[in-house]
Design an enzyme around this catalytic site. Sequence first.
Site, PDB file in Angstrom:
ATOM      1  N   ASP A  55       0.853  -1.194   0.000  1.00  0.00           N
ATOM      2  CA  ASP A  55       0.000   0.000   0.000  1.00  0.00           C
ATOM      3  C   ASP A  55       0.889   1.245   0.000  1.00  0.00           C
ATOM      4  OD1 ASP A  55      -2.154   1.506   2.557  1.00  0.00           O
ATOM      5  OD2 ASP A  55      -1.878   1.982   0.428  1.00  0.00           O
ATOM      6  N   ASN A  57      -0.471   4.581  -0.264  1.00  0.00           N
ATOM      7  CA  ASN A  57      -1.124   5.823   0.212  1.00  0.00           C
ATOM      8  C   ASN A  57      -1.855   5.614   1.532  1.00  0.00           C
ATOM      9  OD1 ASN A  57      -3.096   4.154  -0.697  1.00  0.00           O
ATOM     10  ND2 ASN A  57      -4.227   5.705  -1.846  1.00  0.00           N
ATOM     11  N   ASP A  59      -4.204   3.845   2.673  1.00  0.00           N
ATOM     12  CA  ASP A  59      -5.653   3.599   2.840  1.00  0.00           C
ATOM     13  C   ASP A  59      -5.878   2.136   3.229  1.00  0.00           C
ATOM     14  OD1 ASP A  59      -6.657   3.144  -0.672  1.00  0.00           O
ATOM     15  OD2 ASP A  59      -5.074   2.233   0.539  1.00  0.00           O
ATOM     16  N   ASP A  63      -1.757  -1.196  -3.868  1.00  0.00           N
ATOM     17  CA  ASP A  63      -2.052  -0.433  -5.080  1.00  0.00           C
ATOM     18  C   ASP A  63      -0.869  -0.480  -6.053  1.00  0.00           C
ATOM     19  OD1 ASP A  63      -1.841   2.044  -2.633  1.00  0.00           O
ATOM     20  OD2 ASP A  63      -0.190   1.513  -3.985  1.00  0.00           O
ATOM     21  N   ASP A 233      -8.964 -16.347 -16.687  1.00  0.00           N
ATOM     22  CA  ASP A 233      -9.784 -16.812 -15.563  1.00  0.00           C
ATOM     23  C   ASP A 233     -10.879 -17.772 -16.039  1.00  0.00           C
ATOM     24  OD1 ASP A 233     -10.343 -16.297 -12.678  1.00  0.00           O
ATOM     25  OD2 ASP A 233     -12.284 -15.678 -13.462  1.00  0.00           O
ATOM     26  N   HIS A 361      -3.662 -17.154  -5.126  1.00  0.00           N
ATOM     27  CA  HIS A 361      -4.565 -16.348  -4.298  1.00  0.00           C
ATOM     28  C   HIS A 361      -5.828 -17.124  -3.922  1.00  0.00           C
ATOM     29  CE1 HIS A 361      -6.187 -16.141  -8.288  1.00  0.00           C
ATOM     30  NE2 HIS A 361      -7.293 -15.647  -7.804  1.00  0.00           N
ATOM     31  N   ASP A 362      -6.000 -18.310  -4.534  1.00  0.00           N
ATOM     32  CA  ASP A 362      -7.196 -19.127  -4.260  1.00  0.00           C
ATOM     33  C   ASP A 362      -6.900 -20.306  -3.340  1.00  0.00           C
ATOM     34  OD1 ASP A 362      -8.550 -18.936  -7.648  1.00  0.00           O
ATOM     35  OD2 ASP A 362      -8.870 -17.685  -5.872  1.00  0.00           O
TER      36      ASP A 362
END
Length: 589
Positions: A55, A57, A59, A63, A233, A361-362
């Site tokens: 990250d 920024n 939040d 990103d 995908d 990621h799965d």
Amino acid sequence: MIQGKNILNGKNVTGQEKTEDKNIQKSSGEKCFSGERKWWKEAIVYQIYPRSFKDSNDDGIGDLKGIISRLDYLQELGINVVWLSPVYKSPNDDNGYDVSDYCDIMDEFGTLEDWEQLRDGLHKRGIRLIMDLVVNHTSDEHQWFIESRSSVDSPYRDYYFWRDGKNGREPNNWCSAFGGSAWEYDENTKQYYLHIFSKKQVDLRWDNPKVRQDVYKMMKWWLDKGVDGFRMDVINYTSKVDELPDVKTDEPGYHWGGEYFVNGPRVHEYLQEMNREVLSKYDIMTVGETPNVTLEDAKLFTDEDRKELNMVFQFEIMDLDVGPEGKWQTVPWTLPEFKRIITKWQKGLGNGWNSIFFGSHDAPRMVSRFGNDGIYRVESAKMLATLLLTLKGTPYIYQGDEIGMTNVRFPVIDDYRDIEILNMYREAVYERNLPVDQVMQAIHLKGRDNARTPMQWDDSKHGGFTKGEPWIKVNPNYKTINVKEAMKDPESILHYYKRLIKLRKDTLAFVYGDYDIIDEDNGDIFAYKRTYGNEKYIVVLNFSDKNIKYTLPEKISCSEFVEGNYKVDDKGTDLLELRPYEARIYKIL
Ligand code: TEU
Ligand code: CA
């Protein structure tokens, strides 16, 4: 496309160059490699899940600028392709796998200018960039669907599957992969629409040539911006049996309709058309994510003469510990079963090409699932890395596995974010009244958020991922498991990955060499040969936490020890004293 210096073999090569390997003398019976070298066969891919990588920024959400700040780290690791999970505009119902605008960047991740800076930063470092193509479905907030649902006469009506209900029920008995029916009723036009995944992920009707042409136009837009390929995908779900018939069963309720859309009737026709109209016009790499694919299917998808895809992700290893009731039921597996699957795919693809992966990621973290994330975390993570980087096929490293990140065990469901986890929990606890601790145990073992906790950069708050509040909590073990620690320790998993990546890049035998299993029935040891002309390597992996005395059937007394995860002092003998999760690579002289 990158002109001039070929990032993968250091020579100045443009396009595909026929390479007669000068090192291999023709002799009786010896294999001689005279095929075309392909950069995507020599690729070593690193998957970035942007929401959890870095990250910039504060939040709390990863990103593009955060990724840009870590490009030197990727270059030093030695990988040469990045697969970037979706960064397109999305309402994030499924963390970006629900695209609302394919040609713009998700607000939380930044702008198209940021993306161009990322692309240039990667290319400048000799790293190619493949994007995640999510075209089995769009978000329900995509303009095509907004139009489609506006009226039964919309020109976009036929971009999706709309059907009348049957006797006040859904059009068929299919269920969504994320629970409940695969159909959602739309009050406005009084019909149901199909969604194999969440109700905000609406399946596109690929039988409609306009859908395919719009997808191809979008693909060219990205390829003309310098993208080096696509991960596609659930690309083998795109062709549905158009009648969308019920699953034939006496059992009431919802049933997975996979027999009517997995590797569907026209999927190869679609991919050959995509190849003709788009893929063949660029020097790119393609990998299809093809759940439930068999070896026979995969030969059709990846046979170079069929001009479809370069490779596919097959899930037989990922499904090895999945019970008859599905992924949340974990069953024991044996190493011979594991080896038989690997060997089947290493030997069986014919003119096709393998992808090699043990995490994504799965999936749960590979060291927790296939290794030992307790006292032997470091040794077993290195052992698994040795397997990943010495098999025949393109290896995929998932972010964080290079430092041995582990599964997380959040105590309460409120700490989880994944729609698949949350829907399963709600159905299991509130509809089926299953005990909460049993459901949480299943989530700890198999939940996708195991791989989605933020990348652990250092031992500062939130692991250096963000100075804000992270969108999902960091694994509490970040204080000891992080990049900064790993950089300082020459014996770390990270430095071992770097050495293995360099070894693979320097040794074509690990890319193109023949694979032969050794002692397949052994319950603790995974040993195999890689032969490339007159070069022969033997890899020996102890998949157990035991000390094992092991004599290889192949004599290795005349060999050179090349790499391993322990100090080795019994060189030159055939009797190996393997320690827990020990990995060794020998070059046979
Ligand atoms: O995954 C397809 C898929 O089959 C997985 O969702 C699988 O069913 C599940 O993860 C098993 O736990 C792709 C993406 O990789 C995944 O992240 C998306 O959720 C899915 O498609 C829908 O786009
Ligand atoms: Ca951010």
